[in-house]
Each structure stands twice: as structure tokens, then as C-alpha cells.
Write a protein that holds these residues in place. Structure first.
Motif, PDB file in Angstrom:
ATOM      1  N   ALA A 102     -80.996  75.356 -58.676  1.00 38.73           N
ATOM      2  CA  ALA A 102     -80.663  73.947 -58.890  1.00 38.73           C
ATOM      3  C   ALA A 102     -81.760  73.136 -58.230  1.00 38.73           C
ATOM      4  N   ILE A 103     -82.474  72.346 -59.032  1.00 39.47           N
ATOM      5  CA  ILE A 103     -83.613  71.569 -58.529  1.00 39.47           C
ATOM      6  C   ILE A 103     -83.149  70.191 -58.044  1.00 39.47           C
ATOM      7  N   THR A 104     -82.076  69.683 -58.666  1.00 37.49           N
ATOM      8  CA  THR A 104     -81.580  68.337 -58.333  1.00 37.49           C
ATOM      9  C   THR A 104     -80.134  68.412 -57.853  1.00 37.49           C
ATOM     10  N   LYS A 105     -79.650  67.291 -57.306  1.00 38.30           N
ATOM     11  CA  LYS A 105     -78.243  67.242 -56.862  1.00 38.30           C
ATOM     12  C   LYS A 105     -77.293  67.378 -58.051  1.00 38.30           C
ATOM     13  N   LYS A 106     -77.719  66.870 -59.204  1.00 38.95           N
ATOM     14  CA  LYS A 106     -76.915  66.991 -60.415  1.00 38.95           C
ATOM     15  C   LYS A 106     -76.765  68.468 -60.808  1.00 38.95           C
ATOM     16  N   GLY A 107     -77.868  69.200 -60.708  1.00 43.71           N
ATOM     17  CA  GLY A 107     -77.820  70.635 -60.996  1.00 43.71           C
ATOM     18  C   GLY A 107     -76.981  71.375 -59.970  1.00 43.71           C
ATOM     19  N   LYS A 108     -77.137  70.974 -58.709  1.00 44.57           N
ATOM     20  CA  LYS A 108     -76.370  71.588 -57.625  1.00 44.57           C
ATOM     21  C   LYS A 108     -74.868  71.389 -57.838  1.00 44.57           C
ATOM     22  N   ALA A 109     -74.490  70.207 -58.322  1.00 42.64           N
ATOM     23  CA  ALA A 109     -73.066  69.916 -58.576  1.00 42.64           C
ATOM     24  C   ALA A 109     -72.477  70.891 -59.588  1.00 42.64           C
ATOM     25  N   LEU A 110     -73.272  71.277 -60.589  1.00 43.60           N
ATOM     26  CA  LEU A 110     -72.766  72.222 -61.601  1.00 43.60           C
ATOM     27  C   LEU A 110     -72.574  73.608 -61.011  1.00 43.60           C
ATOM     28  N   LEU A 111     -73.499  74.030 -60.147  1.00 40.40           N
ATOM     29  CA  LEU A 111     -73.337  75.345 -59.496  1.00 40.40           C
ATOM     30  C   LEU A 111     -72.114  75.354 -58.583  1.00 40.40           C
ATOM     31  N   ILE A 112     -71.936  74.268 -57.835  1.00 36.81           N
ATOM     32  CA  ILE A 112     -70.789  74.187 -56.918  1.00 36.81           C
ATOM     33  C   ILE A 112     -69.475  74.174 -57.707  1.00 36.81           C
ATOM     34  N   GLU A 113     -69.485  73.493 -58.846  1.00 39.71           N
ATOM     35  CA  GLU A 113     -68.283  73.460 -59.708  1.00 39.71           C
ATOM     36  C   GLU A 113     -67.951  74.855 -60.230  1.00 39.71           C
ATOM     37  N   LYS A 114     -69.000  75.612 -60.583  1.00 36.79           N
ATOM     38  CA  LYS A 114     -68.794  76.982 -61.079  1.00 36.79           C
ATOM     39  C   LYS A 114     -68.157  77.835 -59.976  1.00 36.79           C
ATOM     40  N   ILE A 115     -68.638  77.669 -58.746  1.00 40.84           N
ATOM     41  CA  ILE A 115     -68.075  78.410 -57.605  1.00 40.84           C
ATOM     42  C   ILE A 115     -66.620  77.983 -57.367  1.00 40.84           C
TER      43      ILE A 115
END
Length: 285
Positions: free
Chosen positions: A246-259
């Protein structure tokens, strides 16, 4: 010479595979010899040779009609913990996204709004280079709430796909992109779009830097340059063999949602990235 019914995909170490009339007619040399993900496929590839790649693709044609008019487009099964389609379908299910722009064999660029379509199309698809139009496949996608960009030629154009999603009124749009140039254009014209870079094996250093600077999420495939450029810039990494960055906070949010939505055990710890295990594709290219 062009064929009415021809699909070109790059799969499993970027072997170039040509499928005509439901048959594998050409398999090119793979750029890598061993991939930890390929060993865990539904039809595993323990060592990457032309015969085993051909057998895997033939299995996909039999199992769900890949590159045929019988192509199944819906699926709810997860194939890998942090695959692109798994991450995007979760975000669609929970409302972080309202549309995903993908490429599908038999349909070209499509806009989809249902998690099962994202998984059904993307979960079993390798890098699609070009495809031929199948009306039954396009109809199935549209009957399930999707939109096909080009019913006549099944063109693949992710920039136009994002424009179509915006035109249909979607605001929280994600797109999978393999081309660094396309990622740059989408970032300029549609700055709010979540860009997920896929199919990155074999990119030059310059291409990798362009792609990473335009993307929110980047999968690494067997790319040496993506590991080197995306790793140090990433805010978060999922997986160690074939990491997703995840390069951006938006990308990070998707990974955290998946977890958040998963029942899997997870370790979260602060560390310098990239954190690569000893199970990497070989060689990295």
C-alpha cells in the motif's frame, strides 16, 4: 494476420500464451523458474515448464470456461489471502468502493459493482493482453450489474473504463492497471480513483518508478524493480512471498479492511519495508 477468436494472456512468470477456439495453441518461455504462488494454485505448478503452464491453462478452460463463451463470471471463493480481487471485492462489499474497473477475457474492460463479479473475473485471471468479444460473457456481466466498455471489439482500455464508471455515476472507483502510462493518465484525469497496479513482472526501473508513483496499491508478482521501488515507499505490506504494497493511506485502508473482515490470524508490527521472506519467485526479474 488477426484471428476472430484469439486471446493472448501472460501468465505464470510472464509466459505468453495464445488461446484460440478454446485451445492453447502457443506457450512462450517463462521468465522465471519457480513461484511460491504457482505451487498453491488450484491446479498447482511445482516447476515452471511449458508443459506445466499449458496444463494449468487447459485446467482453467475446463474448470470455468476461461477464454470461451462459457466463461463463468461469478465466484465467492477466496483463492489467496491478499490477492487483488480479494482486496477489491472486500472493499466493494463493505462500501469503501462502489465500482471496480477490470479486464475480462471475452469482454475486455468492464465496470463491475458486485463482489462476486470482481472475484469471478479477477480471481482466476492472469495478465490479459488482448481478447475477442463473446456476447454470452458480456451478457452475463451486464445481467449481474456490470457494464462492458466495448461490446463490439472487447477493447481493453482502463482509462476509458474509469471514465465510463464516472459517467455511470460512481464516485468510489478502483481500477486494476498493468501499464505505467495508463496509471499516470488515470491519476491526472481522475485523481480520486484508487489505482491497483497488477501484472508487473519484468518492468524496467523507470517503468516501476512511474507505476509506483501513480498507484495506491501495487502487487509485486516476480518483479525485482517493484520490490526495490515500492518497498521503501510503502506504508504497509501484506504477505511476504508475493507482497502487496500500500503506497497511500487510501491503499492502506483497503488492506486494513481486508484484515478486519477476515477470520485469519494476523501479525501486525512496525518494521522497515520491504520485509521479504525466503520464499520468493526465482529469479526476480
Amino acid at each position: 494476420m488477426s484471428h476472430e477468436d484469439e486471446h493472448i494472456i501472460e501468465a505464470i512468470g510472464r509466459s505468453r500464451i495464445v488461446i484460440r477456439d478454446g485451445r492453447v495453441v502457443e506457450v512462450g518461455e517463462a521468465q522465471i523458474r519457480d513461484c511460491p504462488l504457482a505451487r498453491r494454485f488450484a491446479y498447482p505448478i511445482p516447476d515452471i515448464r511449458k508443459e506445466s503452464v499449458k496444463a494449468n491453462i487447459e485446467h482453467r478452460i475446463r474448470a470455468f470456461g476461461m477464454c470461451t463463451p462459457d466463461r463463468e463470471v461469478l465466484d465467492n471463493r477466496e483463492f489467496v489471502g491478499f490477492g487483488a480481487s480479494e482486496i477489491l471485492s472486500t472493499a466493494l462489499a463493505t462500501g469503501l468502493l462502489d465500482a471496480v474497473v477490470l479486464a475480462c477475457d471475452g469482454a475486455g474492460t468492464v465496470v463491475v459493482t458486485k463482489p462476486a463479479l470482481v472475484q469471478g473475473i479477477g480471481g482466476r485471471m492472469s495478465g490479459l493482453v488482448s481478447t475477442s468479444p463473446y456476447l454470452p460473457v458480456m451478457d452475463r456481466i451486464e445481467q449481474n450489474g456490470g457494464f462492458v466498455l466495448d461490446r463490439e471489439h472487447a477493447a481493453m482500455d482502463q482509462v476509458a473504463g474509469v471514465a465510463l464508471a464516472a459517467e455511470k455515476g460512481f464516485r468510489k472507483i478502483a481500477v486494476t492497471v498493468a501499464s505505467p502510462a495508463s496509471a499516470q493518465v488515470i491519476r491526472e484525469i481522475h485523481p480520486d480513483t484508487l489505482i491497483f497496479a497488477v501484472h508487473v513482472t519484468g518492468l524496467s526501473r523507470e517503468e516501476a518508478e512511474t507505476l509506483v508513483s501513480s498507484s495506491d496499491l501495487v502487487t509485486t508478482c516476480a518483479s525485482k524493480t517493484i520490490r526495490e521501488t515500492a518497498g521503501p515507499k510503502a506504508l504497509m505490506q501484506a504477505g511476504t512471498a508475493i507482497p502487496i504494497f500500500a503506497i497511500t493511506k487510501k491503499g492502506k485502508a483497503l488492506l486494513i479492511e481486508k484484515i478486519r473482515c477476515s477470520d485469519e490470524q494476523v501479525l501486525i508490527k512496525s518494521t522497515k519495508l520491504p520485509a521479504l521472506g525466503d520464499q520468493q519467485p526465482n529469479p526476480l526479474v
